[in-house]
Each structure stands twice: as C-alpha cells, then as structure tokens.
Design a protein around this motif. Structure first.
Motif, PDB file in Angstrom:
ATOM      1  N   ALA A 164       0.836  -1.203   0.000  1.00 56.65           N
ATOM      2  CA  ALA A 164       0.000   0.000   0.000  1.00 56.65           C
ATOM      3  C   ALA A 164       0.868   1.249   0.000  1.00 56.65           C
ATOM      4  CB  ALA A 164      -0.924  -0.009   1.212  1.00 56.65           C
ATOM      5  N   HIS A 165       1.917   1.257   0.797  1.00 59.72           N
ATOM      6  CA  HIS A 165       2.793   2.425   0.850  1.00 59.72           C
ATOM      7  C   HIS A 165       3.566   2.611  -0.458  1.00 59.72           C
ATOM      8  CE1 HIS A 165       1.911   2.573   5.158  1.00 59.72           C
ATOM      9  NE2 HIS A 165       2.450   3.780   5.140  1.00 59.72           N
ATOM     10  N   LEU A 166       3.926   1.527  -1.105  1.00 59.78           N
ATOM     11  CA  LEU A 166       4.570   1.644  -2.411  1.00 59.78           C
ATOM     12  C   LEU A 166       3.621   2.280  -3.423  1.00 59.78           C
ATOM     13  CD1 LEU A 166       6.489  -1.750  -2.852  1.00 59.78           C
ATOM     14  CD2 LEU A 166       7.491   0.543  -3.050  1.00 59.78           C
ATOM     15  N   LEU A 167       2.376   1.822  -3.432  1.00 63.28           N
ATOM     16  CA  LEU A 167       1.403   2.348  -4.385  1.00 63.28           C
ATOM     17  C   LEU A 167       1.062   3.801  -4.089  1.00 63.28           C
ATOM     18  CD1 LEU A 167      -0.920  -0.790  -4.599  1.00 63.28           C
ATOM     19  CD2 LEU A 167       0.632   0.039  -6.378  1.00 63.28           C
ATOM     20  N   TRP A 168       0.849   4.125  -2.813  1.00 59.32           N
ATOM     21  CA  TRP A 168       0.580   5.523  -2.449  1.00 59.32           C
ATOM     22  C   TRP A 168       1.773   6.417  -2.792  1.00 59.32           C
ATOM     23  CZ3 TRP A 168      -1.462   3.521   2.801  1.00 59.32           C
ATOM     24  CH2 TRP A 168      -2.859   3.414   2.756  1.00 59.32           C
ATOM     25  N   GLY A 169       2.972   5.916  -2.472  1.00 63.97           N
ATOM     26  CA  GLY A 169       4.168   6.709  -2.734  1.00 63.97           C
ATOM     27  C   GLY A 169       4.337   7.005  -4.215  1.00 63.97           C
ATOM     28  N   TRP A 170       4.104   5.995  -5.027  1.00 63.49           N
ATOM     29  CA  TRP A 170       4.216   6.190  -6.478  1.00 63.49           C
ATOM     30  C   TRP A 170       3.153   7.153  -6.974  1.00 63.49           C
ATOM     31  CZ3 TRP A 170       0.834   5.360 -10.512  1.00 63.49           C
ATOM     32  CH2 TRP A 170       1.386   5.486 -11.806  1.00 63.49           C
ATOM     33  N   LEU A 171       1.919   6.993  -6.495  1.00 60.80           N
ATOM     34  CA  LEU A 171       0.824   7.846  -6.938  1.00 60.80           C
ATOM     35  C   LEU A 171       1.077   9.302  -6.562  1.00 60.80           C
ATOM     36  CD1 LEU A 171      -1.955   7.695  -8.346  1.00 60.80           C
ATOM     37  CD2 LEU A 171      -2.982   7.436  -6.077  1.00 60.80           C
ATOM     38  N   ASN A 172       1.563   9.526  -5.351  1.00 62.29           N
ATOM     39  CA  ASN A 172       1.854  10.897  -4.918  1.00 62.29           C
ATOM     40  C   ASN A 172       2.992  11.508  -5.733  1.00 62.29           C
ATOM     41  OD1 ASN A 172      -0.146  10.902  -2.962  1.00 62.29           O
ATOM     42  ND2 ASN A 172       1.214  10.152  -1.355  1.00 62.29           N
ATOM     43  N   ALA A 173       3.993  10.678  -6.064  1.00 61.04           N
ATOM     44  CA  ALA A 173       5.105  11.177  -6.884  1.00 61.04           C
ATOM     45  C   ALA A 173       4.616  11.560  -8.276  1.00 61.04           C
ATOM     46  CB  ALA A 173       6.196  10.113  -6.977  1.00 61.04           C
ATOM     47  N   GLU A 174       3.710  10.777  -8.835  1.00 65.92           N
ATOM     48  CA  GLU A 174       3.144  11.093 -10.143  1.00 65.92           C
ATOM     49  C   GLU A 174       2.325  12.382 -10.105  1.00 65.92           C
ATOM     50  OE1 GLU A 174       3.310   9.240 -13.363  1.00 65.92           O
ATOM     51  OE2 GLU A 174       5.121   8.981 -12.158  1.00 65.92           O
ATOM     52  N   ARG A 175       1.542  12.530  -9.058  1.00 66.14           N
ATOM     53  CA  ARG A 175       0.727  13.746  -8.939  1.00 66.14           C
ATOM     54  C   ARG A 175       1.614  14.974  -8.791  1.00 66.14           C
ATOM     55  NH1 ARG A 175      -3.693  11.176  -4.700  1.00 66.14           N
ATOM     56  NH2 ARG A 175      -5.086  10.224  -6.265  1.00 66.14           N
ATOM     57  N   ALA A 176       2.670  14.842  -8.004  1.00 64.23           N
ATOM     58  CA  ALA A 176       3.587  15.963  -7.812  1.00 64.23           C
ATOM     59  C   ALA A 176       4.261  16.318  -9.137  1.00 64.23           C
ATOM     60  CB  ALA A 176       4.628  15.612  -6.758  1.00 64.23           C
ATOM     61  N   ARG A 177       4.636  15.303  -9.900  1.00 59.66           N
ATOM     62  CA  ARG A 177       5.282  15.551 -11.184  1.00 59.66           C
ATOM     63  C   ARG A 177       4.325  16.233 -12.155  1.00 59.66           C
ATOM     64  NH1 ARG A 177       5.411  12.925 -15.910  1.00 59.66           N
ATOM     65  NH2 ARG A 177       4.246  11.147 -15.092  1.00 59.66           N
ATOM     66  N   ASP A 178       3.062  15.770 -12.160  1.00 60.44           N
ATOM     67  CA  ASP A 178       2.101  16.346 -13.088  1.00 60.44           C
ATOM     68  C   ASP A 178       1.733  17.786 -12.723  1.00 60.44           C
ATOM     69  OD1 ASP A 178       2.049  13.981 -14.455  1.00 60.44           O
ATOM     70  OD2 ASP A 178       0.200  13.229 -13.506  1.00 60.44           O
ATOM     71  N   SER A 179       1.799  18.110 -11.439  1.00 61.99           N
ATOM     72  CA  SER A 179       1.428  19.460 -11.015  1.00 61.99           C
ATOM     73  C   SER A 179       2.586  20.439 -11.012  1.00 61.99           C
ATOM     74  CB  SER A 179       0.811  19.423  -9.607  1.00 61.99           C
ATOM     75  OG  SER A 179       1.761  18.955  -8.662  1.00 61.99           O
ATOM     76  N   ALA A 180       3.793  19.926 -11.245  1.00 61.44           N
ATOM     77  CA  ALA A 180       4.956  20.807 -11.261  1.00 61.44           C
ATOM     78  C   ALA A 180       4.899  21.728 -12.461  1.00 61.44           C
ATOM     79  CB  ALA A 180       6.245  19.984 -11.298  1.00 61.44           C
ATOM     80  N   PRO A 181       5.307  22.981 -12.321  1.00 60.98           N
ATOM     81  CA  PRO A 181       5.278  23.917 -13.461  1.00 60.98           C
ATOM     82  C   PRO A 181       6.226  23.453 -14.565  1.00 60.98           C
ATOM     83  CG  PRO A 181       6.473  24.869 -11.592  1.00 60.98           C
ATOM     84  CD  PRO A 181       5.827  23.608 -11.088  1.00 60.98           C
ATOM     85  N   SER A 182       5.771  23.591 -15.775  1.00 65.12           N
ATOM     86  CA  SER A 182       6.580  23.186 -16.913  1.00 65.12           C
ATOM     87  C   SER A 182       7.743  24.154 -17.124  1.00 65.12           C
ATOM     88  CB  SER A 182       5.738  23.124 -18.184  1.00 65.12           C
ATOM     89  OG  SER A 182       4.658  22.229 -18.021  1.00 65.12           O
ATOM     90  N   ALA A 183       8.889  23.596 -17.512  1.00 59.89           N
ATOM     91  CA  ALA A 183      10.049  24.443 -17.807  1.00 59.89           C
ATOM     92  C   ALA A 183       9.800  25.171 -19.119  1.00 59.89           C
ATOM     93  CB  ALA A 183      11.300  23.590 -17.883  1.00 59.89           C
TER      94      ALA A 183
END
Length: 214
Positions: A194-213
């Motif tokens: 569960a922590h692996l899946l949550w961790g991956w999902l949160n990392a993906e969300r953070a990446r998608d919400s990061a401002p584009s260069a």
C-alpha cells in the motif's frame, strides 16, 4: 506511534517486487517508501472519518474548522458539542453520528486504543470494527499508521486500485473484490505494498502538477 525499520521495509519491497510487476515498477521509481505514522488518538480516528468520500483539500478544511471550534479534539470535547455546532463545521450528519459513537465507546471503555495497539492484528481489528462508525477501511488505516502493522491493508482504497492499474498497465481497474484477492500474493506485507502504491501515486501527482520548464 511506530513504524517498521527501513531494513524490514527494504526486504519487504524486494520480495514484493519479485511477486508483482506493478510493485516492481513502483519500487524502481520511488525506492523504499516513507511509512505514514500518526499518534493513536481519538483525533486520528476522527480525522479519518472526516476524510471519507471527500477530496483531501475539502476534508482538511472541514477538520480544520473542527479543531478551531473544539481546540483539542477529544472524545469528551465531541460529546460536549451539539450536533448543530459540529454540522456548522461542515461535517455531515452521518459523520457526526460516527464521531459521537466512537467517542462514547472510548469514554465507556468499549474501545481502548492502548489495548488495540498492544493486541495481535486480528484482535485489534475486531475491537476497532465492533464500534459503530469504524469500518474496515478506517480500522486498517489506523493499524497501518498508529501500530505499524506491515500486513494491514485498506482493500477498497480507490487510490491503491488506480495506482495498481496504471503500474500494471491494465486497461481497466480491478473491482474491489478482485483487487483484494490479488493482494493475497503480497502477504505478509500488504501494508508495505500500500505504501509503495501511495508513494508512487503521490510522486506522479507531484510531477504532473509541477510547473513546466519554459
């Protein structure tokens, strides 16, 4: 509160990566996940109730109002507040009823969180879900965060099912029953999965919400 050691988590992650390609991709991406922890208190259970079926932002706003209104969120504070006051914070009527039921159980001794934390996993689960307002999802999260049980697992968690679908490269997301059955291959480390899946999902969300260069 407690959490498994990093060595135990690493060993579990390596075994899970061999058992399930989806978890192997999560582990390759984020490594050993941080274990979520929390104090075994009434407030922790209350926060979980408040977050059910709401976005994280909306639930945090509502729970913030509850904390502002009550100060320290304890069983006694909840029982001394009126339903109208709690509803004015944004809590639904069913959630107020659940919070009240849990508070009454703790005041009367029917629910003792110190005892829950000291018990074996099955006994701890049984004591939690015997209280009206604490369902299996809430019980499993409490056992994960407050007790550090490595095999506790919130089987109907939509975020986990969605993360597994994406990592497993499935066309459709598993239904809850099928996902629960699939998770049997992760025992005795379903909580680590569960922590692996949550961790991956949160990392993906953070990446998608990061401002584009630019």
């Amino acid at each position: 509160m407690t959490a498994p050691t990093r060595r135990r988590l690493k060993t579990a992650c390596e075994r899970l990566a061999l058992a399930d390609p989806a978890l192997a991709r999560a582990y390759e991406t984020i490594g050993v996940p941080d274990w979520r922890t929390g104090e075994p208190t009434y407030s922790m259970l209350g926060r979980m109730i408040a977050h059910q079926q709401l976005s994280t932002k909306a639930a945090a706003t509502i729970w913030g109002r509850v904390e502002t209104f009550l100060g320290e969120v304890t069983p006694e504070a909840i029982l001394s507040a009126s339903e109208d006051d709690l509803r004015a914070c944004g809590l639904s009527r069913p959630k107020v009823a659940h919070l009240t039921s849990i508070a009454e159980a703790m005041v009367t001794g029917g629910l003792n969180l110190t005892r829950v934390c000291a018990n074996d996993l099955d006994s701890a689960r049984a004591e939690l879900v015997a209280v009206r307002g604490i369902g299996p999802w809430t019980a499993e999260l409490f056992l994960l965060y407050a007790v550090g049980e490595m095999d506790a697992f919130p089987t109907a968690d939509v975020g986990l099912m969605e993360a597994h679908k994406q990592l497993g490269r499935y066309e459709t997301r598993m239904e809850s029953k099928a996902f629960t059955a699939h998770a049997e291959i992760w025992r005795p480390s379903r909580g680590v999965a569960a922590h692996l899946l949550w961790g991956w999902l949160n990392a993906e969300r953070a990446r998608d919400s990061a401002p584009s260069a630019k």
